[in-house]
Write a protein that holds these residues in place. Structure first.
Motif, PDB file in Angstrom:
ATOM      1  N   SER A  94       0.825  -1.209   0.000  1.00  0.00           N
ATOM      2  CA  SER A  94       0.000   0.000   0.000  1.00  0.00           C
ATOM      3  C   SER A  94       0.861   1.263   0.000  1.00  0.00           C
ATOM      4  N   ASP A 126      -5.731   1.408   4.492  1.00  0.00           N
ATOM      5  CA  ASP A 126      -5.125   1.690   3.200  1.00  0.00           C
ATOM      6  C   ASP A 126      -5.647   2.992   2.629  1.00  0.00           C
ATOM      7  N   GLU A 151      -4.555  -4.217  -6.153  1.00  0.00           N
ATOM      8  CA  GLU A 151      -3.781  -4.681  -5.001  1.00  0.00           C
ATOM      9  C   GLU A 151      -4.500  -5.840  -4.342  1.00  0.00           C
ATOM     10  N   LEU A 180      -4.543  -8.634  -1.160  1.00  0.00           N
ATOM     11  CA  LEU A 180      -4.039  -8.847   0.185  1.00  0.00           C
ATOM     12  C   LEU A 180      -3.584 -10.285   0.308  1.00  0.00           C
TER      13      LEU A 180
HETATM   14 MG   LIG Z   1      -2.024  -3.061   1.983  1.00  0.00          MG
END
Ligand SMILES: [Mg+2]
Ligand SMILES: Nc1nc2c(ncn2[C@@H]2O[C@H](COP(=O)(O)OP(=O)(O)OP(=O)(O)O)[C@@H](O)[C@H]2O)c(=O)[nH]1
Length: 317
Positions: free
Chosen positions: A65, A101, A150, A152
């Protein structure tokens, strides 16, 4: 019965203009798998296909992040608009990380060229949720030049998500993921470009050397998302890769194929509760008048009714 009014055209217009409000509302409908969303998506689809997809993946805590925040700044400097899709395949009750984030990327909040959204993809999907594809098309229709995805963690689903993107950046950091040996299995195979973040830490240099020898010929770019070193180099490496991948027909076809597979899977799952596995069918199988194999061999079936007929009558007479 009167249907509640749904202004499809307003959604389409708003998204095409890049309006955050319209896009956010549409993404909520998408997350909830509401059928209205699909009508909007159909209308948006002809306007998509321009965005470059960049998957960013890596173990928890490596600084994805923080690094994405730097990448956003870099792409913006190059006059490119950016969409960030943070995928949370975990339970909605662990959504705290995503909130964090969003706070971390807050300095981009007022920038109209940046749209950040998290997407909860919980559900019984054996892999990628159809919402992810839908969301990508929304960002694309908004006119975003680059869509950062993104994920996780680095479980099986995350690897799949990473593979979807035309270009994949694997983020690692010294001291994370125990030893390189342990990471060798699977993880190091993904990522066209590998960023070793936290280059400011002691021992980073030897970690980067070891890493380079394992992933060669793919490049390991040393960066520090915290203090901004190496970011320019990473941006140019990513830009070069994204440009080349953007015209890769095989990758584009793989994306569409995966999307069709997932949509089909969604359709099949939705049918389960209905006539496909209805009482008539179950009784026929229990009475050994039909069998599960013949039933499934009937695929693909365009209509539920014909499926029931075929399945129930097959082997009965
Ligand atoms: Mg992150
Ligand atoms: N020393 C150092 N710390 C960093 C660097 N980049 C990020 N961090 C720190 O590492 C921690 C994790 O950073 P995140 O950006 O949340 O990592 P992440 O990979 O997004 O984590 P998840 O979303 O939980 O998977 C934070 O405390 C950051 O401040 C860096 O370049 N150097």
């Amino acid at each position: 019965l009167q249907k509640p009014s749904f202004d499809k055209r307003a959604f389409v217009k708003g998204v095409l203009k890049g309006e955050v409000r319209a896009a956010s509302r549409l993404l909520t409908l998408i997350e909830r798998r509401r059928p209205e969303a699909r009508d909007v998506l159909k209308a948006l689809y002809p306007h998509t296909g321009h965005a470059k997809l960049l998957g960013v993946t890596g173990p928890a805590g490596v600084g994805k992040s923080t690094l994405i925040d730097r990448l956003i700044s870099g792409f913006r400097k190059n006059k490119q608009s950016v969409g960030v899709l943070a995928i949370d395949p975990r339970s909605p009750f662990t959504g705290g990380a995503l909130l964090g984030d969003r706070l971390r990327m807050h300095r981009h909040f007022l920038d109209r060229g940046v749209f950040i959204r998290s997407l909860a993809t919980t559900g019984s999907w054996g892999g990628i949720s159809p919402s992810l594809f839908d969301a990508i098309h929304v960002f694309d229709a908004m006119g975003k030049d680059i869509i950062l995805i993104e994920t996780l963690g680095v479980g099986q689903d995350e690897v799949l998500i990473a593979r979807l993107a035309e270009t994949v950046l694997l983020v690692l950091a010294p001291g994370v993921g125990d030893e390189i040996q342990a990471m060798k299995a699977g993880l190091l195979e993904i990522g066209e470009i590998i960023a070793m973040n936290k280059a400011d830490l002691i021992g980073a240099e030897s970690f980067a050397e070891e890493l380079s020898s394992i992933v060669a010929p793919r490049p390991v770019v040393q960066v520090s998302a915290e203090n901004g070193t190496g970011i320019t180099g990473l941006i140019s490496a990513l830009s070069t890769a994204m440009k080349a991948n953007g015209s890769n027909r095989l990758k584009k076809k793989a994306f569409v194929r995966e999307e069709l597979r997932v949509l089909y899977q969604e359709k099949v799952l939705a049918m389960e509760d209905r006539a496909m596995f209805g009482d008539k069918i179950l009784e026929a199988i229990l009475k050994r008048k039909s069998d599960p194999y013949s039933l499934i061999d009937g695929w693909p079936i365009p209509r539920t009714e014909s499926l029931v007929k075929r399945g129930a009558t097959k082997n009965v007479s």
